[in-house]
Enzyme design. Sequence first.
Site, PDB file in Angstrom:
ATOM      1  N   ASP A  62       0.821  -1.058  -0.025  1.00 46.57           N
ATOM      2  CA  ASP A  62      -0.048  -0.058  -0.095  1.00 46.57           C
ATOM      3  C   ASP A  62       0.835   1.208   0.017  1.00 46.57           C
ATOM      4  O   ASP A  62       1.685   1.268   0.822  1.00 46.57           O
ATOM      5  CB  ASP A  62      -0.906  -0.126   1.410  1.00 46.57           C
ATOM      6  CG  ASP A  62      -1.728   1.083   1.396  1.00 46.57           C
ATOM      7  OD1 ASP A  62      -2.852   1.108   2.245  1.00 46.57           O
ATOM      8  OD2 ASP A  62      -1.821   2.131   0.537  1.00 46.57           O
ATOM      9  N   LYS A  88     -10.871   5.160  -7.009  1.00 49.71           N
ATOM     10  CA  LYS A  88     -11.150   5.735  -8.239  1.00 49.71           C
ATOM     11  C   LYS A  88     -12.672   5.713  -8.289  1.00 49.71           C
ATOM     12  O   LYS A  88     -12.985   6.134  -9.437  1.00 49.71           O
ATOM     13  CB  LYS A  88     -10.422   5.722  -9.456  1.00 49.71           C
ATOM     14  CG  LYS A  88     -10.910   3.968  -9.834  1.00 49.71           C
ATOM     15  CD  LYS A  88     -10.202   3.788 -11.299  1.00 49.71           C
ATOM     16  CE  LYS A  88     -10.636   2.123 -11.710  1.00 49.71           C
ATOM     17  NZ  LYS A  88     -10.834   2.183 -13.216  1.00 49.71           N
ATOM     18  N   SER A 128      -7.123  13.434 -14.142  1.00 50.61           N
ATOM     19  CA  SER A 128      -8.540  13.069 -14.693  1.00 50.61           C
ATOM     20  C   SER A 128      -8.958  14.316 -15.290  1.00 50.61           C
ATOM     21  O   SER A 128      -8.787  15.404 -14.460  1.00 50.61           O
ATOM     22  CB  SER A 128      -9.128  12.436 -13.705  1.00 50.61           C
ATOM     23  OG  SER A 128     -10.615  12.416 -14.116  1.00 50.61           O
ATOM     24  N   THR A 130     -11.835  15.168 -14.717  1.00 49.59           N
ATOM     25  CA  THR A 130     -12.710  15.471 -13.518  1.00 49.59           C
ATOM     26  C   THR A 130     -12.178  16.584 -12.801  1.00 49.59           C
ATOM     27  O   THR A 130     -13.201  17.438 -12.216  1.00 49.59           O
ATOM     28  CB  THR A 130     -13.009  14.242 -12.800  1.00 49.59           C
ATOM     29  OG1 THR A 130     -14.082  14.231 -12.168  1.00 49.59           O
ATOM     30  CG2 THR A 130     -11.909  14.028 -11.980  1.00 49.59           C
ATOM     31  N   TYR A 153     -13.631  12.310  -5.256  1.00 48.25           N
ATOM     32  CA  TYR A 153     -12.738  11.664  -6.311  1.00 48.25           C
ATOM     33  C   TYR A 153     -12.151  12.686  -7.123  1.00 48.25           C
ATOM     34  O   TYR A 153     -10.663  12.904  -7.059  1.00 48.25           O
ATOM     35  CB  TYR A 153     -12.989  10.495  -6.776  1.00 48.25           C
ATOM     36  CG  TYR A 153     -12.459  10.214  -8.017  1.00 48.25           C
ATOM     37  CD1 TYR A 153     -12.605  10.839  -9.299  1.00 48.25           C
ATOM     38  CD2 TYR A 153     -11.204   9.379  -7.973  1.00 48.25           C
ATOM     39  CE1 TYR A 153     -11.747  10.424 -10.603  1.00 48.25           C
ATOM     40  CE2 TYR A 153     -10.553   9.125  -8.874  1.00 48.25           C
ATOM     41  CZ  TYR A 153     -10.685   9.773 -10.106  1.00 48.25           C
ATOM     42  OH  TYR A 153      -9.768   9.292 -11.404  1.00 48.25           O
ATOM     43  N   LYS A 157      -7.782  14.343  -6.877  1.00 51.78           N
ATOM     44  CA  LYS A 157      -7.044  14.425  -8.313  1.00 51.78           C
ATOM     45  C   LYS A 157      -6.511  15.706  -8.232  1.00 51.78           C
ATOM     46  O   LYS A 157      -5.460  15.972  -8.553  1.00 51.78           O
ATOM     47  CB  LYS A 157      -7.743  14.038  -9.511  1.00 51.78           C
ATOM     48  CG  LYS A 157      -7.941  12.505  -9.543  1.00 51.78           C
ATOM     49  CD  LYS A 157      -6.731  11.656  -9.610  1.00 51.78           C
ATOM     50  CE  LYS A 157      -6.858  10.273 -10.153  1.00 51.78           C
ATOM     51  NZ  LYS A 157      -5.344   9.489  -9.867  1.00 51.78           N
ATOM     52  N   TYR A 181      -6.497  12.396 -17.786  1.00 52.28           N
ATOM     53  CA  TYR A 181      -7.441  11.414 -18.826  1.00 52.28           C
ATOM     54  C   TYR A 181      -8.652  11.863 -19.035  1.00 52.28           C
ATOM     55  O   TYR A 181      -9.369  12.358 -18.062  1.00 52.28           O
ATOM     56  CB  TYR A 181      -7.496  10.083 -18.194  1.00 52.28           C
ATOM     57  CG  TYR A 181      -5.945   9.439 -17.397  1.00 52.28           C
ATOM     58  CD1 TYR A 181      -6.242   8.112 -16.538  1.00 52.28           C
ATOM     59  CD2 TYR A 181      -4.765   9.889 -17.904  1.00 52.28           C
ATOM     60  CE1 TYR A 181      -5.006   7.431 -16.316  1.00 52.28           C
ATOM     61  CE2 TYR A 181      -3.656   9.453 -17.438  1.00 52.28           C
ATOM     62  CZ  TYR A 181      -3.862   8.124 -16.620  1.00 52.28           C
ATOM     63  OH  TYR A 181      -2.851   7.471 -16.130  1.00 52.28           O
ATOM     64  N   ASN A 183     -12.006   9.684 -21.095  1.00 50.89           N
ATOM     65  CA  ASN A 183     -12.448   8.337 -20.691  1.00 50.89           C
ATOM     66  C   ASN A 183     -11.875   7.124 -21.350  1.00 50.89           C
ATOM     67  O   ASN A 183     -12.038   6.826 -22.504  1.00 50.89           O
ATOM     68  CB  ASN A 183     -13.895   8.553 -21.128  1.00 50.89           C
ATOM     69  CG  ASN A 183     -14.740   9.480 -20.527  1.00 50.89           C
ATOM     70  OD1 ASN A 183     -14.452  10.546 -20.211  1.00 50.89           O
ATOM     71  ND2 ASN A 183     -15.575   9.024 -19.831  1.00 50.89           N
ATOM     72  N   GLY A 298     -24.673  14.282 -11.314  1.00 52.07           N
ATOM     73  CA  GLY A 298     -23.199  14.799 -11.514  1.00 52.07           C
ATOM     74  C   GLY A 298     -22.819  14.691 -12.969  1.00 52.07           C
ATOM     75  O   GLY A 298     -21.816  15.228 -13.309  1.00 52.07           O
ATOM     76  N   ASP A 299     -23.635  14.054 -13.814  1.00 50.31           N
ATOM     77  CA  ASP A 299     -23.374  14.108 -15.131  1.00 50.31           C
ATOM     78  C   ASP A 299     -23.355  15.083 -15.964  1.00 50.31           C
ATOM     79  O   ASP A 299     -24.525  15.801 -15.679  1.00 50.31           O
ATOM     80  CB  ASP A 299     -24.172  12.976 -15.933  1.00 50.31           C
ATOM     81  CG  ASP A 299     -23.667  11.435 -15.584  1.00 50.31           C
ATOM     82  OD1 ASP A 299     -22.492  11.519 -15.344  1.00 50.31           O
ATOM     83  OD2 ASP A 299     -24.443  10.516 -15.731  1.00 50.31           O
TER      84      ASP A 299
HETATM   85  C1  WQD Z   1     -20.135   7.889 -19.394  1.00 50.60           C
HETATM   86  C2  WQD Z   1     -21.414   7.996 -19.992  1.00 50.60           C
HETATM   87  C3  WQD Z   1     -23.064   8.266 -18.096  1.00 50.60           C
HETATM   88  C4  WQD Z   1     -22.928   3.939 -17.219  1.00 50.60           C
HETATM   89  C5  WQD Z   1     -16.133   8.923 -15.131  1.00 50.60           C
HETATM   90  C6  WQD Z   1     -15.459   9.311 -14.018  1.00 50.60           C
HETATM   91  C7  WQD Z   1     -14.330   9.988 -14.472  1.00 50.60           C
HETATM   92  C8  WQD Z   1     -13.303   9.010 -15.074  1.00 50.60           C
HETATM   93  C9  WQD Z   1     -14.093   8.286 -16.051  1.00 50.60           C
HETATM   94  C10 WQD Z   1     -11.609   8.172 -13.538  1.00 50.60           C
HETATM   95  C11 WQD Z   1     -22.184   9.214 -19.016  1.00 50.60           C
HETATM   96  C12 WQD Z   1     -23.249   7.153 -19.013  1.00 50.60           C
HETATM   97  C13 WQD Z   1     -22.749   5.301 -17.758  1.00 50.60           C
HETATM   98  C14 WQD Z   1     -24.141   3.535 -17.348  1.00 50.60           C
HETATM   99  C15 WQD Z   1     -24.896   5.322 -18.699  1.00 50.60           C
HETATM  100  N1  WQD Z   1     -12.782   8.176 -14.110  1.00 50.60           N
HETATM  101  N2  WQD Z   1     -23.817   5.659 -18.577  1.00 50.60           N
HETATM  102  N3  WQD Z   1     -25.111   4.260 -18.031  1.00 50.60           N
HETATM  103  O1  WQD Z   1     -18.948   9.608 -15.778  1.00 50.60           O
HETATM  104  O2  WQD Z   1     -17.762  10.532 -17.927  1.00 50.60           O
HETATM  105  O3  WQD Z   1     -16.315   9.610 -16.173  1.00 50.60           O
HETATM  106  O4  WQD Z   1     -15.244   7.749 -15.428  1.00 50.60           O
HETATM  107  O5  WQD Z   1     -10.803   9.225 -13.599  1.00 50.60           O
HETATM  108  O6  WQD Z   1     -13.656  10.652 -13.452  1.00 50.60           O
HETATM  109  O7  WQD Z   1     -16.334  10.536 -13.360  1.00 50.60           O
HETATM  110  O8  WQD Z   1     -17.813   7.998 -17.515  1.00 50.60           O
HETATM  111  O9  WQD Z   1     -18.367   5.768 -18.375  1.00 50.60           O
HETATM  112  O10 WQD Z   1     -19.112   6.456 -15.889  1.00 50.60           O
HETATM  113  O11 WQD Z   1     -20.218   7.531 -18.011  1.00 50.60           O
HETATM  114  O12 WQD Z   1     -25.749   5.727 -19.450  1.00 50.60           O
HETATM  115  O13 WQD Z   1     -24.504   2.299 -16.777  1.00 50.60           O
HETATM  116  O14 WQD Z   1     -22.040   7.094 -19.866  1.00 50.60           O
HETATM  117  O15 WQD Z   1     -24.204   8.717 -17.797  1.00 50.60           O
HETATM  118  O16 WQD Z   1     -23.068   9.887 -19.744  1.00 50.60           O
HETATM  119  P1  WQD Z   1     -17.910   9.435 -16.686  1.00 50.60           P
HETATM  120  P2  WQD Z   1     -18.815   6.972 -17.294  1.00 50.60           P
END
Ligand code: WQD
Length: 343
Positions: A62, A88, A128, A130, A153, A157, A181, A183, A298-299
């Site tokens: 760790d 994460k 990220s 984010t 989270y 970062k 990063y 996605n 949050g989206d």
């Molecule tokens: C993408 C889109 C969802 C799942 C997150 C973290 C970010 C980074 C990348 C670490 C969105 C939609 C998702 C589902 C859906 N991680 N969705 N049904 O939210 O852009 O980013 O992952 O660093 O910090 O916030 O990625 O893949 O979760 O979602 O409709 O079952 O897919 O609403 O629009 P996101 P995601």
Amino acid sequence: MSNKLKVLLTGGCGYIGSHTAVELMRAGHEVVIADDLVNASRSVLPRIEKLGGAKAPFYELDVCDEAALDALFAKEKPDAVIHFAGLKCVPESVTKPLLYYRNNLVSTMNLLAVMSKYGTGSIVFSSSATVYGEAEKMPISEDQPTGACTNPYGMTKHMSEVIIRDTAAAEKGLGAVLLRYFNPIGADESGLIGEEPLGVPNNLLPFVAQVATGRREKLFVYGNDYPTPDGTCIRDYIHVTDLALAHVKALDYISQRKGCEVFNVGTGKGYSVLEVVDAFSKACGHPVRYEFAPRRAGDIPAMYADPEKAERVLGWKAVRSMEKMCEDTWRWQSNNPMGYEKE
Ligand code: WQD
């Protein structure tokens, strides 16, 4: 081409860490992996070595355990570090903020302190997009404001970036690159390594892939009333191998200079949820079942990178298409429907 480096990967058994380990080996570097295996499987190690064509010493530790980290540095004396280790899961960070602040910040501070003690002068940090929070202007460039993160989270970062930047300013012997990063999706084209989230996937692609193999019944699309062409959210999906190669370029860059530099790592192109579902259905050869569901808190409607700086300064550019991302994900998932063997 940089000279051969010995590179420590914290969190190197994880999704992005394992792919980066392979690409570093392929580029001629020596890799040492440290991972606490909380969110990764030891079974990935022989696969990394097979793909990379070299051995990689592994330390189960760790990064919050400074004594264990010190012992690793005393033995291995790495030239550089790529710091992937960290919790994460965005929703979990909201319910367990202290766990996230402690784990993700103490690990970063321990690492910087031990690097300083042993004279390891280069770090590449897994940051990220984010950190931009609910960015207004698209595409997002590195000079846009950060810190108004929508979850703990993301704040860890952002805070880690600040800690690394201030340390690099104070310690003339430290060079740092912060990679933001977008996605990451996809898998090495061998189908041997890939993304294996624990439990129910939060992210889109692993969930879609598990629907495609029949492990999940259907995808819930979180909202189809966003101000986008088809009503679903748009994101900048990048092939994990392109992302891994950005780390190789970042290492070449920072091993020859000091200070701190930040780069967006994305393709610059956005795809909607429905476009991704359609691309994956083509890749797997059958429709991926989905149903519209309420928006996820949050989206934000659309988020994609301006990748110009990484291309200009690092000489790096994402080249793998959405089709390739889906094909490679499908090969990994269909070859490994339950992920890595449980040891
Ligand atoms: C993408 C889109 C969802 C799942 C997150 C973290 C970010 C980074 C990348 C670490 C969105 C939609 C998702 C589902 C859906 N991680 N969705 N049904 O939210 O852009 O980013 O992952 O660093 O910090 O916030 O990625 O893949 O979760 O979602 O409709 O079952 O897919 O609403 O629009 P996101 P995601």
